[in-house]
Design an enzyme around this catalytic site. Sequence first.
Site, PDB file in Angstrom:
ATOM      1  CB  THR A  92      -0.920   0.020   1.243  1.00  0.00           C
ATOM      2  OG1 THR A  92      -0.106  -0.160   2.419  1.00  0.00           O
ATOM      3  CG2 THR A  92      -1.963  -1.072   1.185  1.00  0.00           C
ATOM      4  CD  GLU A 155       3.819  -9.633   9.955  1.00  0.00           C
ATOM      5  OE1 GLU A 155       3.026 -10.565   9.822  1.00  0.00           O
ATOM      6  OE2 GLU A 155       4.747  -9.634  10.786  1.00  0.00           O
ATOM      7  CG  PHE A 261      12.542   2.996  17.698  1.00  0.00           C
ATOM      8  CD1 PHE A 261      12.944   1.673  17.752  1.00  0.00           C
ATOM      9  CD2 PHE A 261      12.045   3.477  16.492  1.00  0.00           C
ATOM     10  CE1 PHE A 261      12.864   0.852  16.641  1.00  0.00           C
ATOM     11  CE2 PHE A 261      11.969   2.659  15.373  1.00  0.00           C
ATOM     12  CZ  PHE A 261      12.365   1.348  15.458  1.00  0.00           C
ATOM     13  CG  LEU A 262      14.710   7.496  23.078  1.00  0.00           C
ATOM     14  CD1 LEU A 262      14.991   7.748  24.563  1.00  0.00           C
ATOM     15  CD2 LEU A 262      14.000   8.710  22.479  1.00  0.00           C
ATOM     16  CB  ALA A 264      19.845  11.686  18.044  1.00  0.00           C
ATOM     17  N   GLY A 265      19.994  10.996  14.931  1.00  0.00           N
ATOM     18  CA  GLY A 265      20.830  10.939  13.734  1.00  0.00           C
ATOM     19  C   GLY A 265      20.060  11.456  12.545  1.00  0.00           C
ATOM     20  N   GLY A 269      13.482   6.477   7.571  1.00  0.00           N
ATOM     21  CA  GLY A 269      13.121   6.379   6.163  1.00  0.00           C
ATOM     22  C   GLY A 269      12.502   5.015   5.946  1.00  0.00           C
ATOM     23  CB  CYS A 272       7.003   0.916   7.148  1.00  0.00           C
ATOM     24  SG  CYS A 272       6.810  -0.681   6.367  1.00  0.00           S
TER      25      CYS A 272
HETATM   26  C1  UDX Z   1       9.000  -0.357  10.845  1.00  0.00           C
HETATM   27  C2  UDX Z   1       8.431  -0.846  12.181  1.00  0.00           C
HETATM   28  O1  UDX Z   1       9.473  -0.934  13.152  1.00  0.00           O
HETATM   29  C3  UDX Z   1       7.761  -2.200  12.010  1.00  0.00           C
HETATM   30  O2  UDX Z   1       7.170  -2.618  13.219  1.00  0.00           O
HETATM   31  C4  UDX Z   1       6.708  -2.082  10.930  1.00  0.00           C
HETATM   32  O3  UDX Z   1       6.095  -3.342  10.696  1.00  0.00           O
HETATM   33  C5  UDX Z   1       7.307  -1.552   9.644  1.00  0.00           C
HETATM   34  O4  UDX Z   1       7.973  -0.307   9.879  1.00  0.00           O
HETATM   35  P1  UDX Z   1      11.198  -0.914   9.415  1.00  0.00           P
HETATM   36  O5  UDX Z   1      10.692   0.066   8.403  1.00  0.00           O
HETATM   37  O6  UDX Z   1      11.747  -2.222   8.975  1.00  0.00           O
HETATM   38  O7  UDX Z   1      10.030  -1.259  10.456  1.00  0.00           O
HETATM   39  O8  UDX Z   1      12.353  -0.164  10.200  1.00  0.00           O
HETATM   40  P2  UDX Z   1      12.701   0.293  11.695  1.00  0.00           P
HETATM   41  O9  UDX Z   1      13.656  -0.653  12.278  1.00  0.00           O
HETATM   42  O10 UDX Z   1      11.463   0.588  12.452  1.00  0.00           O
HETATM   43  O11 UDX Z   1      13.485   1.654  11.374  1.00  0.00           O
HETATM   44  C6  UDX Z   1      12.828   2.720  10.690  1.00  0.00           C
HETATM   45  C7  UDX Z   1      13.746   3.875  10.451  1.00  0.00           C
HETATM   46  O12 UDX Z   1      13.985   4.565  11.663  1.00  0.00           O
HETATM   47  C8  UDX Z   1      15.131   3.534   9.895  1.00  0.00           C
HETATM   48  O13 UDX Z   1      15.443   4.468   8.875  1.00  0.00           O
HETATM   49  C9  UDX Z   1      16.056   3.680  11.090  1.00  0.00           C
HETATM   50  O14 UDX Z   1      17.344   4.023  10.699  1.00  0.00           O
HETATM   51  C10 UDX Z   1      15.370   4.808  11.836  1.00  0.00           C
HETATM   52  N1  UDX Z   1      15.649   4.828  13.283  1.00  0.00           N
HETATM   53  C11 UDX Z   1      15.283   3.777  14.075  1.00  0.00           C
HETATM   54  C12 UDX Z   1      16.273   5.935  13.850  1.00  0.00           C
HETATM   55  O15 UDX Z   1      16.597   6.903  13.156  1.00  0.00           O
HETATM   56  N2  UDX Z   1      16.501   5.940  15.201  1.00  0.00           N
HETATM   57  C13 UDX Z   1      16.144   4.923  16.011  1.00  0.00           C
HETATM   58  O16 UDX Z   1      16.387   5.017  17.223  1.00  0.00           O
HETATM   59  C14 UDX Z   1      15.525   3.799  15.431  1.00  0.00           C
END
Ligand code: UDX
Length: 447
Positions: A92, A155, A261-262, A264-265, A269, A272
């Site tokens: 999608t 999912e 998920f904290l 920074a950078g 992308g 999803c």
């Molecule tokens: C995500 C969700 O985690 C997953 O549950 C859903 O099903 C699909 O979307 P995904 O796209 O595979 O999964 O990547 P994810 O590991 O979530 O990372 C997403 C983006 O965030 C990446 O570009 C990653 O580099 C960035 N990120 C992640 C950060 O910049 N900082 C973080 O602390 C974590």
Amino acid sequence: MSETSTPLKLSVIGCGYLGAVHAASMAELGHEVVGIEVDVAKAESLAAGRVPFFEPGFEELLRRSLDSGRLSFSSDMAAARGAAVHFVCVGTPQRRGEYAADLTYVEAATASLLDVLGPGELVVGKSTVPVGTAARLAEQVAARVPEAALAWNPEFLREGFAVQDTLHPDRLVYGVADAADAPVDAEKVLDGVYARIVADGTPKVVTDYATAEMVKTAANSFLATKISFINAMAELCEATGADVKQLADAIGHDDRIGRKFLNAGLGFGGGCLPKDIRAFMARAGELGADQALTFLREVDNINMRRRIRMVELARQVCDDSLLGKRIAVLGAAFKPDSDDIRDSPALNVAAQLQLQGANVRVTDPAAVPNVRRHWAQLDCVDTPEEAAEGADAVLLLTEWRQYKELDPATFGKVVRTRRVLDGRNALDRESWEAAGWTYRALGRRNV
Ligand code: UDX
């Protein structure tokens, strides 16, 4: 390998990332699975045990499932006939020029499935869809095959961990019709499909369609917000001289906040998070609830600003001009352990640097073929050493383990000037500085 108590015949419609992994995983659970994929080349490749994308551990799983005889692929929807459960796993994407999701593939897959759907069978949506889609599709199912039913079962797999996330999910969510006299007991059927996962004690939420659909977009919005929160703090750290990495460590010790998920950078992308938060905003607008999600616009803005900031930082360290500067970009995938370059922050930065006159060389352990196919204007090489040959600055934009493990002293021999910009706060700053590199990063103080 453990078998389910009652193996079922399943079809999985759409064998992209989600569908291919789901199909092989369901065969691993003991079911007989046919994957339906309209792209004949992709179906043939999967049937031959070749994975058309990079995903650790998936090729082994695919081969094992094919060897067991329980998994097959076809481009013909007729092969789905007679399956007890049909999983809809098509993409999608974001609609061109709009925020909303493009449901063309979901509509087309459902329409073609309805031609083979039989009584007593269950259609299970796994694609990420705007809230309200499941109810609409359920009406289509009921109109064509009144004795069949539909459930929504989002999912949550992450690229790079797809196999683990599918076989050992942290929760199961079933969105089911509320009619007590539903022709199929969707919860019971899904419990049968996921028998081993249920037996592992995986938490399960059984709910209505709308909640199930929203669980997915809400989860991705929360994750995106968490990343943009820490990146907003990074902006403030840059203005105050504070250090965002230490800040994240310190607030992350509070387990109500958590450290995950904290990081920074360069921000998020991929296929999803960016499109899901935008589709969620678009859907809220259609429902007259747009105010509830206006904060996601800011989440998106903060995220995009990091890319611009990275380009600025590169210019700054290159004596305020990018013209003719040789820049090495380490990483092209949107995250490590993936070859996915959809909405990749790394490539976005690389392209902007090139547009501003820099001489950019990109490398990535897995995504080079994709970059060459889709970004022919970027100079792409196979190794970090080739990328960094004579470089005025090295930018780490995707935190692959290989790059974190580079020896800064040896690596320093190939560059012209030892300047490194750590776009993911992933390098060991001290060892790079000890090897004579000027180290700069987003949200970190300069030494
Ligand atoms: C995500 C969700 O985690 C997953 O549950 C859903 O099903 C699909 O979307 P995904 O796209 O595979 O999964 O990547 P994810 O590991 O979530 O990372 C997403 C983006 O965030 C990446 O570009 C990653 O580099 C960035 N990120 C992640 C950060 O910049 N900082 C973080 O602390 C974590």
